[in-house]
Design a protein around this motif. Structure first.
Motif, PDB file in Angstrom:
ATOM      1  N   ILE A1257      56.512  27.281   8.898  1.00 22.36           N
ATOM      2  CA  ILE A1257      56.025  27.911   7.668  1.00 22.36           C
ATOM      3  C   ILE A1257      56.772  27.362   6.464  1.00 22.36           C
ATOM      4  CG2 ILE A1257      55.863  30.092   6.424  1.00 22.36           C
ATOM      5  CD1 ILE A1257      55.436  31.456   9.131  1.00 22.36           C
ATOM      6  N   LEU A1258      58.092  27.253   6.581  1.00 16.99           N
ATOM      7  CA  LEU A1258      58.877  26.700   5.475  1.00 16.99           C
ATOM      8  C   LEU A1258      58.499  25.250   5.204  1.00 16.99           C
ATOM      9  CD1 LEU A1258      62.431  28.195   6.173  1.00 16.99           C
ATOM     10  CD2 LEU A1258      60.807  28.864   4.399  1.00 16.99           C
ATOM     11  N   MET A1259      58.185  24.505   6.262  1.00 19.45           N
ATOM     12  CA  MET A1259      57.791  23.110   6.079  1.00 19.45           C
ATOM     13  C   MET A1259      56.481  23.018   5.299  1.00 19.45           C
ATOM     14  SD  MET A1259      57.504  20.091   8.924  1.00 19.45           S
ATOM     15  CE  MET A1259      56.033  20.694   9.693  1.00 19.45           C
ATOM     16  N   VAL A1260      55.550  23.919   5.576  1.00 22.65           N
ATOM     17  CA  VAL A1260      54.282  23.918   4.848  1.00 22.65           C
ATOM     18  C   VAL A1260      54.497  24.376   3.402  1.00 22.65           C
ATOM     19  CG1 VAL A1260      52.002  24.984   4.702  1.00 22.65           C
ATOM     20  CG2 VAL A1260      52.881  24.230   6.914  1.00 22.65           C
ATOM     21  N   LEU A1261      55.253  25.444   3.220  1.00 27.41           N
ATOM     22  CA  LEU A1261      55.485  25.956   1.868  1.00 27.41           C
ATOM     23  C   LEU A1261      56.235  24.949   1.009  1.00 27.41           C
ATOM     24  CD1 LEU A1261      56.436  29.679   2.531  1.00 27.41           C
ATOM     25  CD2 LEU A1261      54.261  28.771   1.741  1.00 27.41           C
ATOM     26  N   GLY A1262      57.103  24.164   1.626  1.00 29.13           N
ATOM     27  CA  GLY A1262      57.843  23.159   0.876  1.00 29.13           C
ATOM     28  C   GLY A1262      56.962  22.071   0.318  1.00 29.13           C
ATOM     29  N   ARG A1263      55.709  22.014   0.777  1.00 25.60           N
ATOM     30  CA  ARG A1263      54.771  21.007   0.277  1.00 25.60           C
ATOM     31  C   ARG A1263      53.743  21.583  -0.690  1.00 25.60           C
ATOM     32  NH1 ARG A1263      56.814  19.126   4.877  1.00 25.60           N
ATOM     33  NH2 ARG A1263      56.761  16.869   5.314  1.00 25.60           N
ATOM     34  N   ILE A1282      57.852  34.141  -2.612  1.00 25.17           N
ATOM     35  CA  ILE A1282      59.223  33.938  -3.083  1.00 25.17           C
ATOM     36  C   ILE A1282      60.208  34.938  -2.474  1.00 25.17           C
ATOM     37  CG2 ILE A1282      60.683  34.001  -5.154  1.00 25.17           C
ATOM     38  CD1 ILE A1282      58.407  32.731  -6.697  1.00 25.17           C
ATOM     39  N   PRO A1283      59.922  36.257  -2.449  1.00 23.88           N
ATOM     40  CA  PRO A1283      60.917  37.189  -1.877  1.00 23.88           C
ATOM     41  C   PRO A1283      61.274  36.883  -0.426  1.00 23.88           C
ATOM     42  CG  PRO A1283      59.209  38.370  -3.078  1.00 23.88           C
ATOM     43  CD  PRO A1283      58.741  36.965  -2.980  1.00 23.88           C
ATOM     44  N   TYR A1284      60.286  36.458   0.355  1.00 21.72           N
ATOM     45  CA  TYR A1284      60.557  36.177   1.761  1.00 21.72           C
ATOM     46  C   TYR A1284      61.382  34.899   1.922  1.00 21.72           C
ATOM     47  CZ  TYR A1284      56.862  39.616   2.325  1.00 21.72           C
ATOM     48  OH  TYR A1284      56.107  40.747   2.249  1.00 21.72           O
ATOM     49  N   VAL A1285      61.112  33.907   1.060  1.00 27.36           N
ATOM     50  CA  VAL A1285      61.904  32.677   1.135  1.00 27.36           C
ATOM     51  C   VAL A1285      63.342  32.951   0.732  1.00 27.36           C
ATOM     52  CG1 VAL A1285      62.145  30.329   0.242  1.00 27.36           C
ATOM     53  CG2 VAL A1285      59.877  31.237   0.720  1.00 27.36           C
ATOM     54  N   LYS A1287      64.897  35.672   1.215  1.00 24.47           N
ATOM     55  CA  LYS A1287      65.538  36.378   2.335  1.00 24.47           C
ATOM     56  C   LYS A1287      66.104  35.411   3.364  1.00 24.47           C
ATOM     57  CE  LYS A1287      63.877  40.052   4.216  1.00 24.47           C
ATOM     58  NZ  LYS A1287      62.973  41.011   4.870  1.00 24.47           N
ATOM     59  N   CYS A1288      65.504  34.200   3.444  1.00 21.64           N
ATOM     60  CA  CYS A1288      65.990  33.209   4.413  1.00 21.64           C
ATOM     61  C   CYS A1288      67.406  32.742   4.080  1.00 21.64           C
ATOM     62  CB  CYS A1288      65.057  32.002   4.453  1.00 21.64           C
ATOM     63  SG  CYS A1288      63.402  32.369   5.036  1.00 21.64           S
ATOM     64  N   SER A1289      67.870  33.021   2.884  1.00 23.46           N
ATOM     65  CA  SER A1289      69.207  32.570   2.500  1.00 23.46           C
ATOM     66  C   SER A1289      70.294  33.249   3.309  1.00 23.46           C
ATOM     67  CB  SER A1289      69.432  32.832   1.011  1.00 23.46           C
ATOM     68  OG  SER A1289      69.331  34.216   0.734  1.00 23.46           O
ATOM     69  N   SER A1290      70.004  34.390   3.916  1.00 24.65           N
ATOM     70  CA  SER A1290      71.012  35.096   4.708  1.00 24.65           C
ATOM     71  C   SER A1290      70.981  34.718   6.176  1.00 24.65           C
ATOM     72  CB  SER A1290      70.808  36.607   4.558  1.00 24.65           C
ATOM     73  OG  SER A1290      69.517  36.974   5.004  1.00 24.65           O
ATOM     74  N   SER A1291      70.158  33.747   6.534  1.00 22.22           N
ATOM     75  CA  SER A1291      70.068  33.341   7.938  1.00 22.22           C
ATOM     76  C   SER A1291      71.377  32.702   8.401  1.00 22.22           C
ATOM     77  CB  SER A1291      68.921  32.339   8.122  1.00 22.22           C
ATOM     78  OG  SER A1291      68.920  31.821   9.421  1.00 22.22           O
ATOM     79  N   ALA A1292      71.689  32.928   9.677  1.00 23.92           N
ATOM     80  CA  ALA A1292      72.891  32.318  10.254  1.00 23.92           C
ATOM     81  C   ALA A1292      72.644  30.875  10.659  1.00 23.92           C
ATOM     82  CB  ALA A1292      73.350  33.126  11.465  1.00 23.92           C
ATOM     83  N   VAL A1293      71.398  30.412  10.571  1.00 24.58           N
ATOM     84  CA  VAL A1293      71.047  29.049  10.965  1.00 24.58           C
ATOM     85  C   VAL A1293      71.117  28.153   9.733  1.00 24.58           C
ATOM     86  CG1 VAL A1293      69.306  27.587  12.022  1.00 24.58           C
ATOM     87  CG2 VAL A1293      69.560  29.951  12.773  1.00 24.58           C
ATOM     88  N   TYR A1294      71.941  27.130   9.793  1.00 18.66           N
ATOM     89  CA  TYR A1294      72.152  26.229   8.652  1.00 18.66           C
ATOM     90  C   TYR A1294      70.849  25.571   8.223  1.00 18.66           C
ATOM     91  CZ  TYR A1294      73.756  22.068   6.136  1.00 18.66           C
ATOM     92  OH  TYR A1294      73.935  21.077   5.207  1.00 18.66           O
ATOM     93  N   LYS A1295      70.057  25.066   9.175  1.00 18.20           N
ATOM     94  CA  LYS A1295      68.821  24.360   8.857  1.00 18.20           C
ATOM     95  C   LYS A1295      67.845  25.279   8.128  1.00 18.20           C
ATOM     96  CE  LYS A1295      66.011  20.770   9.345  1.00 18.20           C
ATOM     97  NZ  LYS A1295      66.263  19.466   8.719  1.00 18.20           N
ATOM     98  N   ARG A1297      68.571  27.780   6.131  1.00 16.99           N
ATOM     99  CA  ARG A1297      69.023  27.973   4.754  1.00 16.99           C
ATOM    100  C   ARG A1297      68.665  26.766   3.894  1.00 16.99           C
ATOM    101  NH1 ARG A1297      73.824  29.671   7.568  1.00 16.99           N
ATOM    102  NH2 ARG A1297      74.967  27.838   6.802  1.00 16.99           N
ATOM    103  N   ILE A1298      68.884  25.562   4.422  1.00 11.52           N
ATOM    104  CA  ILE A1298      68.574  24.353   3.650  1.00 11.52           C
ATOM    105  C   ILE A1298      67.081  24.237   3.413  1.00 11.52           C
ATOM    106  CG2 ILE A1298      68.729  21.849   3.637  1.00 11.52           C
ATOM    107  CD1 ILE A1298      71.382  23.329   3.167  1.00 11.52           C
ATOM    108  N   MET A1299      66.284  24.507   4.450  1.00 16.59           N
ATOM    109  CA  MET A1299      64.828  24.390   4.292  1.00 16.59           C
ATOM    110  C   MET A1299      64.292  25.429   3.329  1.00 16.59           C
ATOM    111  SD  MET A1299      63.152  23.423   7.936  1.00 16.59           S
ATOM    112  CE  MET A1299      61.591  23.300   7.133  1.00 16.59           C
ATOM    113  N   SER A1300      64.874  26.607   3.346  1.00 12.31           N
ATOM    114  CA  SER A1300      64.404  27.646   2.416  1.00 12.31           C
ATOM    115  C   SER A1300      64.653  27.237   0.973  1.00 12.31           C
ATOM    116  CB  SER A1300      65.088  28.971   2.730  1.00 12.31           C
ATOM    117  OG  SER A1300      66.475  28.912   2.415  1.00 12.31           O
TER     118      SER A1300
END
Length: 1949
Positions: A1257-1263, A1282-1285, A1287-1295, A1297-1300
């Motif tokens: 989903i993030l890959m599609v939204l990034g385009r 935007i609010p959901y993206v 929220k991804c900033s608090s993820s424990a997964v580094y990838k 956070r960067i993709m968001s």
């Protein structure tokens, strides 16, 4: 009657036309009615029976129309009578065929095509015609059935369409006549019956899914036209309640029984599909009257403004397929057309007019549709969107009724389009083109002054070029009109619009120049000669060397376009010193030698193209062409060669037409004698040029590169095509120039490894053999046939193609017939088994097809024998007779025969027998090789089934078993023999069977009178073969090879008219889909290996389905596959095989470009399946879903344009509006999935939480990115994500956070930046918060960073507004960059954010911002200063992200330097001595970029991306600061010593080693370094260390960098050696000798181009010392360096050649670099120039002779493998190299003898010096040498631009000894003699059987003969030696008939 008889006897249309014209003209005279009646009847009959669009039909219509009224009335009567008879006959006959109905419909249609008389006829019989048309349409619909073949369905649909269109035209043109007729009750009743029939047919078509859209739209139009006639006052009332799904108007309109009977009122009960409803609406809207459209209902609505727009836009979301979307785009465009038309009438009320203004709701809806579709992937939709926008502007303008220049709506819209829409948006250009006509270019330039250059910059992209060029043209044309009355308007216009174009054409971007040249330049030149004059003036005013070199290409480009447009004068009428009266010949010659390929092509185009094809070609043009062509035939670029051939084709066709014109003029008796003589001279010039051209092409066929051979063969083919010899001095007699040597050269081309060359050579040979005279064709056909048979069983794959083309050549010669019939001569070669006993040839005549049948029968028997061997032992077959070469030959020969045109005679059964046997053998071969091919790991595997013994009973000669063990050993040691044998057999079988389906006629069971070569049963057998290969094979190679053949078969089946066949693909699809859904565990379908061949099988069947029928099978298949792909796997124990198969098959279908438009309706569901597949518990499904997602992203967003994975190109993005407009169902799906994926993402309490769907989903939204035109109130706003993206900033997964962060940036509009930044900054914790969530901080900071990066591109107001908030809040979060923040990863991100803030706002003129920024900068500087100690640490803490933190600090420290202090030096020393390589690499790249500045090499971008995130250092610093830093670092001795120390001894990391030596190679101090004062190692010691590094290090990059550094040191080494040694080079251990050996080794063809470029650079940098050596410091060692350069210049890498040409330019002043191949000639000439007449003349002469002799190759026989060929330089041309050397060698010899006469018997004194015999000299030998040089100059002329290159110096005081010359020549001749003696005798078949050995024979002979030609001019002693060698050569060429090609023949003359 006689005239009519002659007319019917003549079948040539061109001859019929004048006869008909004469007959018609005769009818206009005064003749009796009886005499007039019959001819008129015949003429009318001819007219009616002629096919549509026939020339005779048009002539008769025009003639009938122009007759006198009395005759015209008779024609009308005859037309009416005959048409009625035809219609009556057609309707009454029971056996009337569909073709008869259609032809009669065409007749009716033709009467309305610009034929007023025909329309009058139809009006007279309108009711019978309507009856016929309604009956015809009913007949066509009745015949239509889903069981018909797609071809038949398409034919019937077009019949229906033609009938409907004809009916509609009839109703329109005869409207008034029919209204009058309807006043009669009987006529009205009849017409209602016909109308009811038509309406019923319309309803059937509308309700059917099988009819194409054009039929349905025509039905809608037909309904309106019928109702206009039957109930003109109630059209709206009758239609709207039925057509629309809501009641629009409350009316009590009566319901008619005949309307109810045809089904019109039942539309509401059984609604149409959205597509049919759209077609109906379109048809209605197209033909409703303006009064009906504007009629206001009781609710103040009307059709135009409320009903139709809403209906169209409502259907927008329901139309999924491309066809319906296109129709919708046409509908919206039609709405704007009709709206503007209505505004021009008096029907529009003021209220309605105001509603049509641009700011109102109606037009805003239309514009919103335009914004959503102007970037559509379908061109037609984009074009309609553009037209809709243009028409919308027209509607607004008509409604507004004010001056457009003062219209605020238009001005604001223009401003928004210019500033807010990205230039990568294609729709922007068309919109600006439309609006510029209203607001003017001046307003555009006010908004954006740099617009001309901005638009030109977009021309760099091919996809934008046509759009940008159109906008540029519109802008400059509009501006020219606006400036018409201004002062000095022309100068202003030229400066503003023409000068930027000239700047681009003078630039370095080749693609940019090409696009501007093609799209913009012709449009500018249309302004006339004044623009051309300005261009020439601007391009010639700067005479500096660099500038003139750049402007030269632009000048030639402009002249070329001007020449085509007729702006230049004819060369014949101009000066001989000036070409076309525009530019001097000298400038043209400079351009011919230009290094830029496009410049040279433009010169060629300038000479070849012309507006007038008959214009005389001058001698000057021919001379220039003769200079140009030899140097450009071997260009490595295929594009260059194609363009060269295209230009030559134009020239030759010009020559043909000009030649014919000159011949006609010469025969004209009015031509004056002096003019006739001029014509004769021109014709002689034509023949001379073409003769030279053909001679040169044949000379270059042997011993040249494949590129030159390709070009030469293509040119010869062009001569055949463009200049066929037709006698009377017309054309060119090519066959007369082709003799035995030329034929031999062409035969040699059949051994070429490039099939294109074989193909062209075959065409030329066939032409020569077919047009031969006096039996000058190929001789000795029997040996050639024997050779072809041998090659047809060769184990080398390339030999079989040679055999196939050789067979093609032989078959065109009737003499081969006797050889084919005499089977005794070749039976021993054909058969090893007892198959010989049954061999028998069929009877055949000596025709092309008969000879082909005999040959195919022979090859089939040959194949049968090989198959028997393979049956017993596949290994024996693979090593000796591998079957596939014979199959390959059969395929090539068979499909050269027109199988569908074979005569229906006795030979047909022999063809049928051959085809049947061929199919059987192919299937048997497939079974034989299947153990290898179907093995799970066939590469290198030798299965047990393949190792078998030979059965003695099957062999004729039991001795053949002796080869069995040898064959087994060969295959076991080299298993590729077996692999190649089996795979190529499968390939040949598949291609042969597939092509056979297309080429061979098939017997139709319904037509027993016509026999075919294939039966339906055979088709089924072949189909089963392909099914087995595709569905049961598990290895990709097997089903990929079968796929190619199956595509051809499926294509034939879909289009077959045989019912049994055209149903097969549908049945096969149903069967395979049923197998997939059944999920049978015993199924042979492979679910691993990406479903193996299953996707290929389904892909073949659906892609070959005809488009015309709507591809119902494809749609059904996609629906079923998506249903399986969306299966829920919950509760299952294993992966669902149907789901895996479905996902893999969908991936193949989405990737197929042939289905690009057809898969569009299924993309949304496919994306859903892919994203949901990520959640599947089974790996197999998840893996397939990943692959499917990749294919869908490419299908939706296009092929990835950027190599950088960290960023997505704007070209691979879409606006959110466009994306969700195409796939509306995805909006809610993606939003719901994202909400689900982020629901618990921040509540995991340190646990790892990763929802499977989050990544896709993030890959599609990034385009996706928001459109500036979509507004905030759209229902598909991206802000919801935007609010959901966030929220991804608090993820424990580094990838995550960067993709968001990357996904967030494109979602935020400029107006939302401030609010979103506020939200993000508020989420960051303040200092003092206990245990801050570092994951959250690290997720928020990249999001902040990404948003900050967009600030420079937004408006100043937004930037300042965001700055106040951003800086004030960031000041409170500044603790994140300090050591109070214990997490180094978040500190890294915080530092990057701080740096970006400072960089963006440092130049803002807001005091509050600057005050806050100062505080932030101080804190930032303080932190950087504190962290300097990090670089001194020896052991770093083992913390996550610590390395990235230190690297970031080092990068920021370097970008923070100011210069003019010692800080930068101390900082660099710290960084260079750091213990960790990442930091050292940062420092080294920094120094390198500082030294290089703007001249950084493209190869350095990788390290720049690694170190500086792709940012160039020069963009980070001002130019003054850059110069300061360069001086400060460059003058630092401590830095230099540290670099030398690290490079020579201390550095260990390979990247750092490379950078150290690259920095040292460009260090400014080293060029003038005093090594005696350095106190370090001497230059010799440094060189020794470097040489050791080069020899010991395996990395090419390191060796290349060290070699470049040695180029700096070598000068000091030579100076040191020169001071210490009296003579250099005496000791082999000398470091210079070692360095020379290193250069030789690393410049060889086996080395990579990187090393070769390095070698070229170091020699070029030291050219004055190593090549010229004017002070004689290295003695004869200079010549090996010349040899290295000459060898490098013949390499195949373009960069290597370019480097050598640059080195060559340093040898001569005031000369730019020239093209590489010409540089080879110049380099040899420069060697002679520098050393030929100095004391080193012997070294120069020896070097030239050694180059002629060439390297002594290893003649030992090495066992040849199939694949291991080693390095090959396919562009090296030794033979032509020899010719160039001979040219300069003769020049040198002439100069050495001071131009005196040479004597045959030289008299030498005791000193050995040359003495001349006084009073007894002649010019014989001088003339010979001169002739040699002239021959070389004829084919490779020297360029005048470089005359001073080959101008020899005056002879120095040294004495030239002829005896020494003689010794040198004797030694070289002796070596060549030994080489010739060691070669075997050449036989007629050697060119084909021993290609590798043969290719060295003739070139060696050639170089020997050419050298002997020179030697014979010297003295008798050498002549005697030459005679001995000549006898040896003759003996090697064969005892009977010498086999020589053109090359050797030219040397023997």
């Amino acid at each position: 009657m006689q005239e009519l008889k002659r007319l019917f006897e003549n079948s040539d249309v061109k001859e019929q036309i004048p006869m008909i014209k004469a007959m018609c003209a005769g009818l206009t005279e005064q003749i009796t009615e009886e005499e007039l009646l019959l001819p008129l009847q015949f003429m009318v009959n001819i007219y009616l029976n002629c096919p549509p669009k026939h020339p005779v039909k048009r002539i008769l219509a025009s003639t009938f129309q122009n007759y006198l009224p009395c005759i015209r009335d008779r024609v009308k009567g005859a037309l009416t009578e005959q048409l009625l008879n035809k219609m009556t006959t057609c309707q009454t006959r029971a056996d009337s065929s569909e073709t008869g109905w259609r032809s009669l419909v065409d007749i009716v249609s033709s009467l309305m095509e610009n034929f007023k008389l025909g329309e009058n006829c139809l009006c007279l019989i309108s009711l019978p015609v309507m009856k016929f048309l309604s009956k015809a349409l009913s007949e066509f619909i009745e015949l239509f059935s889903a069981s018909l073949s797609p071809v038949k369905q398409n034919e019937l649909m077009h019949n229906c369409l033609t009938a409907l269109q004809t009916t509609n035209r009839m109703l329109q043109k005869c409207h008034m006549t029919i209204l009058e007729i309807l006043t009669e009750s009987e006529s009205q009743k009849s017409f209602i019956g016909y109308a009811s029939s038509l309406m019923a047919s319309n309803m059937k078509i509308l309700k059917s899914d099988n009819f194409m859209l054009d039929c349905k739209t025509s039905c809608g139009m037909n309904l309106v036209l019928l109702l206009k006639l039957l109930c003109p006052q109630e059209v709206v009332a009758q239609l709207l309640s039925a057509a629309f799904r809501r009641l629009v108007v409350q009316t009590s309109a009566p319901q008619y029984s005949w309307l109810e009977g045809c089904g019109l009122y039942s539309l509401n009960l059984a609604p149409l599909t959205p597509t049919s409803h759209l077609c109906l609406c379109y048809g209605l809207f197209a033909h409703l009257d303006p009064a009906d459209l504007l009629y206001e209902f009781m609710d103040n609505t009307c059709l135009l403004l409320d009903v139709f727009p809403d209906e169209f836009l409502q259907l927008n979301s329901q139309c999924e397929d491309t066809g319906s979307k296109l129709l919708l785009a046409k509908s919206m465009c039609l709405w704007t057309v009709r709206a503007s038309a209505c505004l021009k009438t008096d029907c529009v009320s003021p209220a309605m007019r105001s509603r049509l203004k641009g700011g109102e709701v109606t037009l805003q809806k239309v514009l919103q549709y335009v914004w959503a579709t102007w970037e559509d992937t379908v061109d037609a939709i984009r074009l309609n969107a553009r037209d809709t926008f243009t028409n919308s502007l027209k509607v607004h303008s008509l409604a507004q009724q004010t001056d457009p220049i003062q219209d605020s709506f238009l001005l604001d819209l223009a401003r928004t389009l210019i500033l807010d829409i990205n230039w990568s948006c294609k729709g922007k250009y068309g919109s600006l083109c439309g609006i510029v006509g209203y607001v003017g270019t001046t307003h555009f330039l006010t908004v954006l002054p740099s617009m001309p250059r901005d638009v030109l910059n977009q021309m760099k992209e091919q996809t934008l070029s046509c759009y940008a060029s159109e906008l540029y043209q519109r802008l400059c044309e509009a501006h020219q009109g606006e400036l018409r009355n201004a002062h000095d308007c022309q100068t202003k216009w030229l400066t503003l619009w023409v000068d930027p174009v000239l700047d681009v054409l003078s630039g370095n971007n080749k693609l940019h120049k090409l696009h501007v040249m093609e799209y913009i330049l012709p449009k500018l030149l249309k302004n006339g000669k004044m623009t051309l004059h300005h261009m020439v003036q601007q391009l010639t005013k700067d005479t500096s060397k660099d500038s003139s070199d750049q402007h030269l290409g632009a000048l030639v480009t402009c002249l070329r376009r001007a020449r085509v447009m007729g702006l230049l004068q004819n060369q014949e009428s101009g000066s001989s010193e000036c070409l076309y009266g525009a530019v001097s010949i000298t400038v043209i010659k400079q351009a011919m030698a230009h290094k830029d390929e496009q410049v040279r092509l433009d010169v060629l185009a300038l000479l070849c193209e012309n507006q007038r094809s008959t214009e005389v070609i001058s001698k000057t043009e021919f001379d220039l062409l003769q200079q140009f062509l030899p140097w450009n035939l071997n260009n490595q670029s295929p594009s260059f060669r194609q363009h060269l051939l295209a230009h030559l084709k134009k020239l030759l066709f010009r020559l043909q037409e000009s030649q014919a014109t000159l011949q006609r003029n010469m025969k004209n008796k009015k031509t004056k004698p002096e003019i006739r003589e001029t014509y004769r001279v021109s014709l002689d010039n034509y023949q001379d040029f073409v003769g030279w051209l053909v001679e040169h092409q044949f000379l270059c066929l042997s011993g040249s590169s494949f590129a030159r051979r390709t070009t030469c063969l293509s040119i010869l083919s062009l001569v055949i095509t463009a200049l066929p010899y037709i006698g009377d001095n017309l054309g060119f007699d090519l066959v007369g120039c082709v003799h035995a040597p030329q034929l031999q050269s062409l035969l040699e081309c059949l051994t070429d490894t490039f099939e294109e060359n074989k193909m062209e050579a075959t065409k030329i040979l066939q032409y020569c053999c077919q047009h031969r005279r006096d039996h000058e064709g190929l001789s000795n056909l029997e040996p050639l046939f024997d050779t072809a048979l041998t090659l047809a069983a060769s184990t080398r794959p390339q030999d079989c193609t040679t055999a196939a083309y050789l067979f093609k050549v032989l078959l065109v010669q009737p003499e081969i017939y006797d050889i084919l019939k005499n089977s005794n001569s070749y039976q021993s070669k054909l058969f090893l088994t007892k198959h010989r006993e049954t061999f028998c040839l069929p009877p055949a005549d000596n025709s092309q097809s008969g000879r082909s049948l005999l040959l195919l029968w022979i090859l089939l028997s040959y194949l049968q024998d090989q198959k028997e061997v393979a049956k017993e032992s596949l290994i024996m077959a693979a090593a000796n007779r591998p079957l596939y070469p014979t199959l390959h030959c059969i395929r090539y020969v068979l499909f050269d025969v027109a199988l569908k045109n074979l005569a229906q005679d006795q030979s047909l059964q022999h063809w049928q027998s051959f085809i049947q046997n061929l199919i059987n053998i192919c299937l048997e071969i497939s079974e034989i090789v299947s153990p290898v091919v179907h093995n799970t790991s066939p590469e290198g595997n030798v299965p047990v089934e393949a190792i078998g013994g030979l059965n003695l009973d099957t062999l004729l000669d039991p001795d053949s078993l002796k080869d069995a063990e040898r064959s087994k050993e060969t295959v076991m040691l080299m298993p590729e023999y077996l692999v190649v044998c089996c795979w190529r057999n499968i390939k040949e079988v598949s291609l042969l069977l597939g092509q056979l389906n297309l080429a061979a006629p098939i017997s139709d069971p319904g037509r027993p009178d016509v026999e075919g070569l294939l039966s339906c049963d055979q088709i089924l057998v072949m189909g089963n073969y392909f099914k087995k290969q595709l569905l049961e094979s598990v290895h990709r190679g097997a089903f990929e090879l079968a796929y190619a053949g199956f595509v051809k078969m499926a294509d034939m089946l879909w289009r077959s008219n045989i019912q049994e066949l055209h149903k097969l693909p549908r049945r096969w699809l149903q069967e395979v889909m049923a197998d997939i859904q059944a999920d049978d565990p015993n199924s042979k379908l492979c679910s691993t290996r990406r479903s193996a061949g299953v996707p290929f099988y389904i892909q073949t069947l659906v892609t070959t389905e005809p488009i015309s029928t709507g591809r119902p099978c494809f749609k059904q298949t996609m629906t079923e596959l998506l249903q399986m792909a969306l299966l829920d796997s919950t509760g299952q124990e294993s992966a669902s095989n149907p789901q895996v198969h479905a996902l893999n098959t969908l991936r193949s279908l989405y990737r197929d470009t042939r289905l690009a438009d057809d898969v569009a309706p299924f993309v949304a569901d496919g994306l859903r399946a892919a994203i949901l597949g990520f959640q599947n518990p089974f790996w197999a499904v998840r893996n397939s879903a990943t692959l499917l997602l990749s294919a869908l992203v490419t299908r939706i967003f296009g092929v990835k344009r950027s190599k950088d994975e960290s960023s997505v190109s704007k070209k691979n993005c879409q606006t959110g509006r466009a994306f969700f407009h195409r796939y509306p169902s995805l909006y809610k799906f993606l939003l719901d999935q994202l909400a689900t994926a982020t629901e618990n993402i921040g509540n995991s309490e340190g646990m790892l939480y990763l929802h499977p769907s989050l990544y896709p989903i993030l890959m599609v939204l990034g385009r996706l990115f928001p459109s500036h035109l979509e507004g905030a109130d759209t229902s598909l706003n991206l802000a919801a994500f935007i609010p959901y993206v966030i929220k991804c900033s608090s993820s424990a997964v580094y990838k995550t956070r960067i993709m968001s962060a990357k996904a967030l940036q494109p979602l935020v509009l400029p107006g939302q930046l401030t609010s979103v930044l506020t939200q993000l900054l508020d989420m960051l914790p303040d200092f003092g918060v206990k245990s801050p969530n570092q994951n959250l901080i690290h997720g928020l900071l990249p999001q902040v960073h990404q948003l900050i990066q967009t600030l420079p591109s937004v408006s100043e107001n937004i930037r300042v507004q965001a700055g106040h908030l951003l800086l004030s809040k960031w000041l409170n979060k500044i603790w994140l960059i300090t050591r109070r923040n214990t997490c180094v990863m978040t500190r890294t991100e915080a530092l990057n954010v701080t740096y970006r803030i400072i960089k963006i706002y440092q130049d803002v003129e807001d005091e509050e911002i600057l005050l806050t920024l100062t505080t932030i900068r101080d804190e930032y500087t303080k932190v950087l200063q504190q962290e300097l100690d990090l670089f001194d640490l020896k052991d770093w803490p083992q913390l996550a992200g610590f390395t990235e933190f230190v690297v970031a600090v080092a990068r920021l420290e370097l970008t923070h330097v100011k210069g003019n202090n010692s800080g930068i030096i101390s900082l660099l020393r710290r960084l260079l001595q750091c213990a960790y390589y990442e930091v050292r690499l940062i420092a080294l790249v920094f120094i390198r970029d500082i030294f290089y500045g703007d001249q950084s090499d493209a190869t350095q971008e990788d390290t720049r991306t690694l170190v500086f995130q792709g940012v160039e250092v020069s963009s980070e610093f001002s130019r003054d600061l850059l110069v300061t830093l360069r001086n400060e670092i460059g003058e630092s001795v401590s830095i230099l010593n540290l670099l030398l120390q690290r490079g020579l001894t201390e550095e260990t990391h390979y990247e750092c080693i490379i950078q150290v030596f690259e920095v040292l190679a460009c260090h400014p101090l080293l060029s003038a370094w005093d090594w005696t004062l350095s106190g370090g190692p001497t230059p010799s010691q440094i060189l020794e260390t470097c040489l050791h590094t080069i020899q010991s290090n395996p990395r090419d990059e390191i060796r290349a960098a060290v070699i470049q550094f040695t180029g700096v040191v070598i000068r000091a080494v030579i100076e040191e050696a020169h001071d210490n040694l009296p003579r250099l080079g005496a000791d082999n251990s000398d470091p210079i000798q070692k360095w020379l050996m290193v250069l030789k080794e690393h410049s060889s063809s086996e080395q990579c181009p990187l090393l070769q470029v390095s070698c070229a650079k170091v020699i070029g940098q030291n050219a004055d010392l190593l090549l010229i050596d004017s002070e004689n410091k290295i003695g004869d060692l200079t010549f090996p360096f010349w040899t290295v350069l000459v060898n490098l210049l013949q390499e195949d890498d373009g960069q290597v050649k370019e480097m050598i040409t640059e080195a060559l330019s340093k040898l001569c002043e005031d000369t730019g670099t020239v093209q590489p191949f010409l540089s080879l000639d110049l380099l040899i000439g420069q060697l002679v120039n520098c050393h030929g007449t100095t004391t080193r003349w012997k070294g120069c002469l020896s070097t030239l002779l050694n180059w002629i002799k060439g390297d002594d190759g290893d003649d030992s026989i090495v066992e040849e493998r199939l694949f291991d060929k080693g390095e090959m330089n396919t562009y090296r041309e030794d033979v032509i190299f020899v010719l160039l050397i001979i040219k300069h060698l003769t020049t040198l010899l002439l100069q050495l003898t001071r131009g005196q006469d040479l004597i045959k018997s030289s008299i030498t004194d005791q000193s050995g010096s040359l003495t001349l015999k006084e009073g007894n000299s002649d010019h014989k030998n001088i003339t010979k040498l001169d002739n040699v040089m002239r021959y070389c100059e004829r084919h490779f002329p020297s360029q005048e631009v470089i005359k001073h290159f080959v101008k020899l110096r005056d002879i120095e005081t040294a004495t030239f000894s002829f005896s020494e010359i003689e010794i040198i020549f004797k030694e070289i001749l002796g070596n060549l003699h030994k080489s010739i003696e060691a070669q075997e005798v050449v036989s007629i078949s050697s060119p084909f059987l021993e290609v590798s050995r043969y290719r060295t024979v003739f070139p060696n002979i050639y170089r020997t003969l050419k050298l002997m030609e020179v030697v014979k001019c010297l003295n008798d002693t050498l002549c005697d030696q030459c005679d001995v060698i000549g006898s040896c050569i003759i003996s090697k060429l064969g005892e009977q008939i010498p086999v020589v090609n053109t090359l050797v023949s030219s040397a023997m003359m």
